[in-house]
Design a protein around this motif. Sequence first.
Motif, PDB file in Angstrom:
ATOM      1  N   THR A   1       0.701  -1.237   0.129  1.00 11.22           N
ATOM      2  CA  THR A   1      -0.015   0.104  -0.119  1.00 11.22           C
ATOM      3  C   THR A   1       0.667   1.495   0.034  1.00 11.22           C
ATOM      4  N   LEU A   2       0.244   2.430  -0.678  1.00 12.36           N
ATOM      5  CA  LEU A   2       0.852   3.708  -0.810  1.00 12.36           C
ATOM      6  C   LEU A   2      -0.223   4.547  -0.413  1.00 12.36           C
ATOM      7  N   PHE A   3      -0.423   5.092   0.950  1.00 12.74           N
ATOM      8  CA  PHE A   3      -1.471   5.977   1.324  1.00 12.74           C
ATOM      9  C   PHE A   3      -1.127   7.554   1.088  1.00 12.74           C
ATOM     10  N   THR A   4      -2.044   8.293   0.442  1.00  8.84           N
ATOM     11  CA  THR A   4      -2.111   9.583  -0.255  1.00  8.84           C
ATOM     12  C   THR A   4      -3.355  10.238   0.399  1.00  8.84           C
ATOM     13  N   TYR A   5      -3.086  11.574   1.048  1.00  5.04           N
ATOM     14  CA  TYR A   5      -4.288  12.099   1.513  1.00  5.04           C
ATOM     15  C   TYR A   5      -4.060  13.479   0.808  1.00  5.04           C
ATOM     16  N   ARG A   6      -4.269  13.895  -0.524  1.00  3.14           N
ATOM     17  CA  ARG A   6      -3.786  15.043  -1.092  1.00  3.14           C
ATOM     18  C   ARG A   6      -4.887  16.221  -0.921  1.00  3.14           C
TER      19      ARG A   6
ATOM     20  N   ALA B   1      -1.522   5.642   9.297  1.00  2.00           N
ATOM     21  CA  ALA B   1      -1.323   4.739   8.408  1.00  2.00           C
ATOM     22  C   ALA B   1       0.122   4.353   8.515  1.00  2.00           C
ATOM     23  N   MET B   2       1.108   4.880   8.712  1.00  2.00           N
ATOM     24  CA  MET B   2       2.500   4.358   9.254  1.00  2.00           C
ATOM     25  C   MET B   2       2.435   3.307  10.317  1.00  2.00           C
TER      26      MET B   2
ATOM     27  N   ALA C   1       1.019   0.437   6.821  1.00  2.00           N
ATOM     28  CA  ALA C   1       1.471   0.943   5.501  1.00  2.00           C
ATOM     29  C   ALA C   1       2.682   0.783   4.947  1.00  2.00           C
ATOM     30  N   ASP C   2       2.738   0.382   3.649  1.00  2.32           N
ATOM     31  CA  ASP C   2       4.136   0.260   3.386  1.00  2.32           C
ATOM     32  C   ASP C   2       4.781   1.568   2.604  1.00  2.32           C
ATOM     33  N   HIS C   3       3.904   2.442   2.138  1.00  5.44           N
ATOM     34  CA  HIS C   3       4.383   3.605   1.913  1.00  5.44           C
ATOM     35  C   HIS C   3       3.384   4.979   2.296  1.00  5.44           C
TER      36      HIS C   3
ATOM     37  N   LYS D   1       7.504  -0.148   9.222  1.00  2.96           N
ATOM     38  CA  LYS D   1       8.333  -0.303   8.145  1.00  2.96           C
ATOM     39  C   LYS D   1       8.180   0.701   7.152  1.00  2.96           C
ATOM     40  N   CYS D   2       7.359   1.688   7.304  1.00  4.11           N
ATOM     41  CA  CYS D   2       7.119   2.579   6.266  1.00  4.11           C
ATOM     42  C   CYS D   2       8.054   3.437   5.555  1.00  4.11           C
TER      43      CYS D   2
END
Length: 526
Positions: A76-81, A103-104, A108-110, A132-133
């Motif tokens: 996963t890559l979490f973005t909250y733009r 998320a971290m 989450a992976d990223h 591990k993010c």
Amino acid sequence: MELVVDSGVSRMEGARKNPTLICAPIMADTVDQMLNLMRTAKASGADLVEIRLDSLKSFNHRPDISTLIQHCPLPTLFTYRPVWEGGMYDGDETSRLDALRLAMELGADHIDVELKAIHEFNSSLNGIRPGKCQVIVSSHNYHNTPSVEELGDLVARIQASGADIVKIATTALDIIDVARIFQITVHSQVPIIAMVMGEKGLMSRILCPKFGGYLTFGTLEAGKVSAPGQPTIQDLLDLYNFRQLGPDTRIFGIIGKPVSHSKSPLLYNEAFKSVGFNGVFVHLLVDDIATFFQTYSSLDFAGFSCTIPHKEAALETCDEVDPVAKSIGAVNCIIRRPTDGKLFGCNTDYVGAISAIEDGLRGLYHTPVGSSPLAGKLFVVIGAGGAGKALAYGAKEKGARVVIANRTYGRAKELADSIGGQALSLAELSSFHPEKGMILANTTSIGMQPKVDETPVAKEALQYYSLVFDAVYTPKITRLLREAEECGLKIVTGVEMFIGQAYEQYERFTGLPAPKELFKNIMATY
């Protein structure tokens, strides 16, 4: 990954040649919809998903993020733009950054944090980075692509912010802007995601494995993008052979304006794949061809097809031009010689078109062996551009009497005078019928998508022709061809010309014999 060289062709062993990832943006109103899209992304071949939290209509931080991470079948890559960086979130900044930190913590992976917000985000961590993010620090420019120096400074600032991965996205005002992003990517000392948004920046998204990009974005469905110019995952994998691209991949492309309609990438990439040739063929939306070649002078950019409106200008940019192309005054195929990097131009249009028209006429008339069915025929060419010149030259060589019709009479007369033909304005064409059994060849873009209702000549005038050819091949049956068929005439489509001219280009690009049956099969299915 081992490369086995066989007869000059790089054969790529194994399923994957590069480590560049394909990331599927996930945008939806609800968490359940996101989970469905994640499963689709995995089935489509994505390596990870970008979860766009700003697209959710309602969002309960801890349970929703936990659910998304636990049930996602991919990394996963979490973005909250936020809206100020091109996103959809217009709320409290502290709440937004809290969600990314959560998320971290939850695995989450990223995560993606904007450069403008990274200082505040880092402060909120109190020096402790959970889990591990990996943190992607991003900068988006929706106005232009800065200079290499400015981009270098931007990357340095992002690195200094503590980023694990640098992300920069700029906007293409011209296709030459992409060269600066390639330069930054190939020299980056840290993992980098670098792309140029918009149609003119498309090749930045396709070619990032060649230049060492960390990932590219591929959509699940055409048109449903999270940023301008994103290709689909299917196109990346199936059309562009994305997994097989690497530092030694040679770049080919179709230069035009417009160009997105061209089927050339479909044809050549499939042919490259069939023999393991280490090349990729892309759409190149070019404004000025001379500037394009000055910018992309590397041997990596090895060969080009050239279409409207650049065929005549292409002739002037080449270091050497085939005598036939010089006589025609137009080039549709350009090769960069590997020995000295010089550009060699030739014209394959006239061979493809004239051969297809001759084949059509042989079905109508008995032609003595060794002679052309065009000999003595009145051959009307619509258009005085590069393709028009090619057909006029080819028809004249076969013994036809040539008439040029063009919107601008002066250009028609100039071409007609050069081959000993007759000139008309396009307005005069519908009333021009000195004899029956003439041949009509449209070489303009009239009738091409999206303006499929246009035609260069009135239907009533078609009764004076025996065969009608249209160089347009999107759509395959133009209004002109449809009306010609309704009049009972023999028609020859642009697809037949397209296939015919592609044979020689492929052989010049690869040094291999053209896979003629494969070309025909590919174009028969579209």
